[in-house]
Design an enzyme around this catalytic site. Structure first.
Site, PDB file in Angstrom:
ATOM      1  N   ASP A  13     -11.710  26.744  36.749  1.00 42.63           N
ATOM      2  CA  ASP A  13     -11.496  25.877  37.916  1.00 42.63           C
ATOM      3  C   ASP A  13     -12.662  25.886  38.896  1.00 42.63           C
ATOM      4  OD1 ASP A  13      -8.979  25.388  36.820  1.00 42.63           O
ATOM      5  OD2 ASP A  13      -8.093  27.071  37.893  1.00 42.63           O
ATOM      6  N   GLU A  14     -13.853  26.037  38.378  1.00 40.96           N
ATOM      7  CA  GLU A  14     -15.047  26.070  39.233  1.00 40.96           C
ATOM      8  C   GLU A  14     -15.473  24.674  39.680  1.00 40.96           C
ATOM      9  OE1 GLU A  14     -14.892  27.305  36.151  1.00 40.96           O
ATOM     10  OE2 GLU A  14     -15.310  29.458  36.201  1.00 40.96           O
ATOM     11  N   LYS A  16     -15.876  22.225  36.961  1.00 45.37           N
ATOM     12  CA  LYS A  16     -16.632  21.760  35.788  1.00 45.37           C
ATOM     13  C   LYS A  16     -16.428  20.268  35.558  1.00 45.37           C
ATOM     14  CE  LYS A  16     -14.365  24.763  33.289  1.00 45.37           C
ATOM     15  NZ  LYS A  16     -13.648  25.472  34.349  1.00 45.37           N
ATOM     16  N   ASN A  38      -4.660  23.845  28.012  1.00 48.07           N
ATOM     17  CA  ASN A  38      -4.569  24.803  29.125  1.00 48.07           C
ATOM     18  C   ASN A  38      -5.542  24.420  30.239  1.00 48.07           C
ATOM     19  OD1 ASN A  38      -6.690  25.397  27.367  1.00 48.07           O
ATOM     20  ND2 ASN A  38      -6.512  27.612  27.522  1.00 48.07           N
ATOM     21  N   GLY A  40      -7.614  22.081  32.931  1.00 52.92           N
ATOM     22  CA  GLY A  40      -7.334  20.949  33.824  1.00 52.92           C
ATOM     23  C   GLY A  40      -8.621  20.639  34.554  1.00 52.92           C
ATOM     24  N   HIS A  41      -9.263  19.548  34.189  1.00 55.41           N
ATOM     25  CA  HIS A  41     -10.569  19.188  34.763  1.00 55.41           C
ATOM     26  C   HIS A  41     -10.403  17.956  35.649  1.00 55.41           C
ATOM     27  CE1 HIS A  41     -12.642  21.405  31.161  1.00 55.41           C
ATOM     28  NE2 HIS A  41     -11.956  22.206  31.961  1.00 55.41           N
ATOM     29  N   GLN A 224     -12.185  26.682  30.829  1.00 56.41           N
ATOM     30  CA  GLN A 224     -11.981  28.031  31.394  1.00 56.41           C
ATOM     31  C   GLN A 224     -13.297  28.553  31.988  1.00 56.41           C
ATOM     32  OE1 GLN A 224     -10.410  27.628  27.880  1.00 56.41           O
ATOM     33  NE2 GLN A 224      -8.947  26.627  29.192  1.00 56.41           N
ATOM     34  N   THR A 301      -0.882  23.727  35.668  1.00 56.65           N
ATOM     35  CA  THR A 301       0.474  24.237  35.879  1.00 56.65           C
ATOM     36  C   THR A 301       0.942  24.117  37.328  1.00 56.65           C
ATOM     37  OG1 THR A 301      -0.412  26.446  36.244  1.00 56.65           O
ATOM     38  CG2 THR A 301       0.271  25.925  33.995  1.00 56.65           C
ATOM     39  N   PRO A 304      -0.166  28.341  42.449  1.00 58.48           N
ATOM     40  CA  PRO A 304      -1.197  28.634  43.449  1.00 58.48           C
ATOM     41  C   PRO A 304      -2.254  29.563  42.844  1.00 58.48           C
ATOM     42  CG  PRO A 304       0.950  29.541  44.113  1.00 58.48           C
ATOM     43  CD  PRO A 304       1.145  28.878  42.790  1.00 58.48           C
TER      44      PRO A 304
HETATM   45  P1  GDP Z   1     -12.405  22.689  36.494  1.00 59.41           P
HETATM   46  O1  GDP Z   1     -11.260  23.206  35.723  1.00 59.41           O
HETATM   47  O2  GDP Z   1     -13.563  23.630  36.507  1.00 59.41           O
HETATM   48  O3  GDP Z   1     -12.817  21.301  36.090  1.00 59.41           O
HETATM   49  O4  GDP Z   1     -11.927  22.594  38.017  1.00 59.41           O
HETATM   50  P2  GDP Z   1     -10.522  22.012  38.529  1.00 59.41           P
HETATM   51  O5  GDP Z   1     -10.580  20.539  38.469  1.00 59.41           O
HETATM   52  O6  GDP Z   1      -9.390  22.687  37.884  1.00 59.41           O
HETATM   53  O7  GDP Z   1     -10.534  22.544  40.010  1.00 59.41           O
HETATM   54  C1  GDP Z   1     -11.553  22.236  40.914  1.00 59.41           C
HETATM   55  C2  GDP Z   1     -10.912  21.555  42.129  1.00 59.41           C
HETATM   56  O8  GDP Z   1     -11.834  21.492  43.184  1.00 59.41           O
HETATM   57  C3  GDP Z   1     -10.502  20.116  41.872  1.00 59.41           C
HETATM   58  O9  GDP Z   1      -9.400  19.823  42.663  1.00 59.41           O
HETATM   59  C4  GDP Z   1     -11.730  19.326  42.317  1.00 59.41           C
HETATM   60  O10 GDP Z   1     -11.407  18.001  42.709  1.00 59.41           O
HETATM   61  C5  GDP Z   1     -12.156  20.145  43.514  1.00 59.41           C
HETATM   62  N1  GDP Z   1     -13.594  20.153  43.785  1.00 59.41           N
HETATM   63  C6  GDP Z   1     -14.645  20.170  42.937  1.00 59.41           C
HETATM   64  N2  GDP Z   1     -15.803  20.314  43.604  1.00 59.41           N
HETATM   65  C7  GDP Z   1     -15.486  20.406  44.917  1.00 59.41           C
HETATM   66  C8  GDP Z   1     -16.250  20.615  46.111  1.00 59.41           C
HETATM   67  O11 GDP Z   1     -17.457  20.759  46.111  1.00 59.41           O
HETATM   68  N3  GDP Z   1     -15.539  20.688  47.293  1.00 59.41           N
HETATM   69  C9  GDP Z   1     -14.191  20.564  47.340  1.00 59.41           C
HETATM   70  N4  GDP Z   1     -13.601  20.636  48.506  1.00 59.41           N
HETATM   71  N5  GDP Z   1     -13.443  20.371  46.236  1.00 59.41           N
HETATM   72  C10 GDP Z   1     -14.085  20.304  45.047  1.00 59.41           C
HETATM   73  P1  IMO Z   2     -10.046  25.178  33.309  1.00 57.46           P
HETATM   74  O1  IMO Z   2     -10.770  24.623  32.094  1.00 57.46           O
HETATM   75  C1  IMO Z   2      -8.030  28.583  35.135  1.00 57.46           C
HETATM   76  C2  IMO Z   2      -5.823  31.228  32.424  1.00 57.46           C
HETATM   77  C3  IMO Z   2      -4.321  31.297  32.555  1.00 57.46           C
HETATM   78  C4  IMO Z   2      -4.083  32.743  32.144  1.00 57.46           C
HETATM   79  C5  IMO Z   2      -5.114  32.937  31.033  1.00 57.46           C
HETATM   80  C6  IMO Z   2      -4.554  32.769  29.624  1.00 57.46           C
HETATM   81  O2  IMO Z   2      -9.292  24.172  34.065  1.00 57.46           O
HETATM   82  O3  IMO Z   2     -10.982  25.994  34.135  1.00 57.46           O
HETATM   83  P2  IMO Z   2      -3.832  30.629  28.231  1.00 57.46           P
HETATM   84  O4  IMO Z   2      -2.801  29.584  28.485  1.00 57.46           O
HETATM   85  O5  IMO Z   2      -5.212  30.108  28.081  1.00 57.46           O
HETATM   86  O6  IMO Z   2      -3.465  31.529  27.105  1.00 57.46           O
HETATM   87  O7  IMO Z   2      -3.810  31.557  29.562  1.00 57.46           O
HETATM   88  O8  IMO Z   2      -6.116  31.977  31.263  1.00 57.46           O
HETATM   89  N1  IMO Z   2      -6.369  29.873  32.217  1.00 57.46           N
HETATM   90  C7  IMO Z   2      -7.050  29.189  33.158  1.00 57.46           C
HETATM   91  N2  IMO Z   2      -7.287  29.480  34.458  1.00 57.46           N
HETATM   92  N3  IMO Z   2      -8.525  27.447  34.589  1.00 57.46           N
HETATM   93  C8  IMO Z   2      -8.316  27.157  33.286  1.00 57.46           C
HETATM   94  O9  IMO Z   2      -8.918  26.126  32.665  1.00 57.46           O
HETATM   95  C9  IMO Z   2      -7.504  28.020  32.515  1.00 57.46           C
HETATM   96  N4  IMO Z   2      -7.062  28.019  31.250  1.00 57.46           N
HETATM   97  C10 IMO Z   2      -6.390  29.155  31.079  1.00 57.46           C
HETATM   98  O10 IMO Z   2      -3.919  31.050  33.886  1.00 57.46           O
HETATM   99  O11 IMO Z   2      -4.430  33.604  33.189  1.00 57.46           O
HETATM  100 MG    MG Z   3      -9.227  23.524  35.981  1.00 62.03          MG
END
Ligand code: GDP
Ligand code: IMO
Ligand code: MG
Length: 428
Positions: A13-14, A16, A38, A40-41, A224, A301, A304
């Site tokens: 969740d960085e 990506k 698993n 979520g981008h 991940q 999911t 939090p």
């Molecule tokens: P991913 O799994 O690495 O693709 O990241 P996620 O989409 O799960 O979570 C990143 C969250 O941060 C998402 O809600 C994005 O819309 C948000 N996001 C990404 N870059 C930034 C940023 O620079 N600032 C803020 N406030 N939100 C961001």
């Molecule tokens: P993205 O690509 C954050 C975590 C789960 C759990 C562990 C194992 O959006 O960054 P799994 O269902 O893979 O067997 O769960 O990994 N996890 C993630 N946490 N972002 C994800 O994907 C994740 N995919 C799995 O919360 O701790």
């Molecule tokens: Mg994510």
């Protein structure tokens, strides 16, 4: 510079999704190499938000091709649902999406097994997404998996599925008292997606080989993050695949000699979903504030996310393990208004400071983070596109992070939208 790998540097969740969507503008192909639904981008543009789970983050650029590699585990129902969702928003997939015929399939019994294990008191709860990821990779490694190419041969598929059904039925019944759906309904469900999936199926490593030969720009999309990698992460609190850069080679069939660049996406602080050690985790008002301002809820999911300060031990480890050439720093804007910002520079455990990542879960779980402190900034950085416009303290913070991890930041993200980005260097 045709092939670049994009990896998550922390626990996922960085950001990506945002970054890959942005970089895809100048690429030809985006290829996902591991994980499953698993992930979520999140991608935001034109005041709309999309969350992708399986389909690569280049799909919103209509002239780009997207590959789901052999290293991904594919839940047919989830994939087809995501495809339909995209098509409903006007995205054309035909001729643009390629699914590897070597990818393994997630079956409903994998989800049952995942949830069963998580609920059993005998096992260490991981806090998985419950999507059947672990059991599906376990079957792959045990050579019991069913692959996309098996959909082409109904007799072979039937035989393999029957063997799996019989085995899983016995195991799940005795362990959790679960009754699996009958064999025919399992086969029917799989067959109902067969035609749709096979329309998009290809020998994707050949496709990628040809694209590389033509000098096309390829982005390898990791899901991940490094600390969730099954080998290099905080085992056993990890996912079941290699999310680190090496996974791009095995998960796509791209040889290591063809990878030109590795980019790491890293948040200006840290989050984690699920169980497991997290040295810089905050359980105070600062942690609450990071979660609230950063909207830190799982994109898959809705759970939090746990929040904490930036961990330079994690970052340095990620740079090393992935061979990161440049970093992309996200969510800097979330730190607006903090009086003091902390960064962990080492782990103190039993009187010893670990500058590097320890393997033992006990050390990480019980260590005390050693912190460096920085003055925060009161200005609003949301949407800033020019590095010079950042407050001086934000510039200093970013520069110190770069020094601590000995890696430059090629891009800084100041909001979820494509536009809310400081581009310091282009990739291709
Ligand atoms: P991913 O799994 O690495 O693709 O990241 P996620 O989409 O799960 O979570 C990143 C969250 O941060 C998402 O809600 C994005 O819309 C948000 N996001 C990404 N870059 C930034 C940023 O620079 N600032 C803020 N406030 N939100 C961001
Ligand atoms: P993205 O690509 C954050 C975590 C789960 C759990 C562990 C194992 O959006 O960054 P799994 O269902 O893979 O067997 O769960 O990994 N996890 C993630 N946490 N972002 C994800 O994907 C994740 N995919 C799995 O919360 O701790
Ligand atoms: Mg994510």
């Amino acid at each position: 510079m045709p092939v670049a790998v994009i990896v998550g540097m922390q626990w996922g969740d960085e950001g990506k999704g945002k970054i890959i969507d942005l970089l895809a503008e100048n690429a030809d192909v985006v290829a996902r190499y591991q994980g499953g639904h698993n992930a979520g981008h999140t991608i935001c543009f034109n005041e709309k938000q999309f969350v992708l789970h399986l389909i690569p983050s280049g799909i919103f650029h209509e002239d780009k091709l997207c590959v789901i590699g052999n290293g991904v585990v594919v839940d047919p129902q989830a994939l087809v649902a995501e495809m339909h969702q995209l098509e409903e928003t006007g995205i054309n997939l035909q001729g643009r999406l390629l699914i590897s015929d070597r990818a393994n399939i997630i079956m409903p019994y994998h989800g049952t097994s995942d949830k069963g294990r998580e609920s059993e008191s005998g096992f260490q709860k991981i806090g998985t997404t419950g999507r059947g990821i672990g059991p599906s990779y376990a079957d792959k490694i045990a050579r019991a998996g069913i692959r996309i190419c098996d959909l082409r041969d109904e007799a072979y598929l039937t035989e393999r599925l029957r063997a799996n059904h019989d085995e899983k039925q016995k195991i799940l019944k005795s362990l959790y008292g679960t009754e699996l759906p009958g064999f025919n309904s399992l086969l029917d469900e799989l067959m109902s997606h067969r035609e749709t999936i096979l329309k998009y199926t290809a020998d994707t490593h050949i496709f990628l080989r040809d694209q590389i030969a033509q000098g096309k720009h390829i982005l390898c999309e990791g899901a991940q993050g490094t600390m969730l990698d099954v080998d290099h992460g905080t085992y056993p609190f990890v996912t079941s695949s290699n999310s680190t850069a090496g996974g791009a080679c095995t998960g796509l069939g791209i040889p290591p000699t063809k990878v030109d660049r590795v980019l790491g996406v890293i948040k200006a602080y840290t989050t984690r979903v699920g169980e497991g050690p997290f040295p810089t985790e905050l359980s105070d008002a600062d942690g609450e504030r990071l979660g609230k301002v950063g909207h830190e809820f799982g994109a898959t999911t809705g759970r939090p996310r746990r929040c904490g300060w930036f961990d330079a031990v994690v970052a340095r480890y990620g740079v090393h393990i992935n061979g990161v050439d440049a970093l992309i720093l996200t969510k800097v804007d979330v730190l607006d208004g903090f009086k003091t910002i902390k960064v962990c520079t080492g782990y103190k455990y039993k009187g010893k400071v670990f500058p590097d990542m320890p393997a033992d879960p006990g050390v990480m779980a019980n260590c005390e983070p050693v912190y460096a402190e920085f003055d925060g900034w009161s200005e609003n950085t949301v949407g800033i596109q020019d590095h010079d416009k950042l407050p001086q303290n934000a510039k200093d913070y970013i520069s110190r992070l770069s020094d601590l991890v000995e890696t430059p930041f090629m891009m800084i993200s100041t909001g979820p939208d494509r536009e809310q980005t400081i581009q310091r260097e282009s990739l291709f």
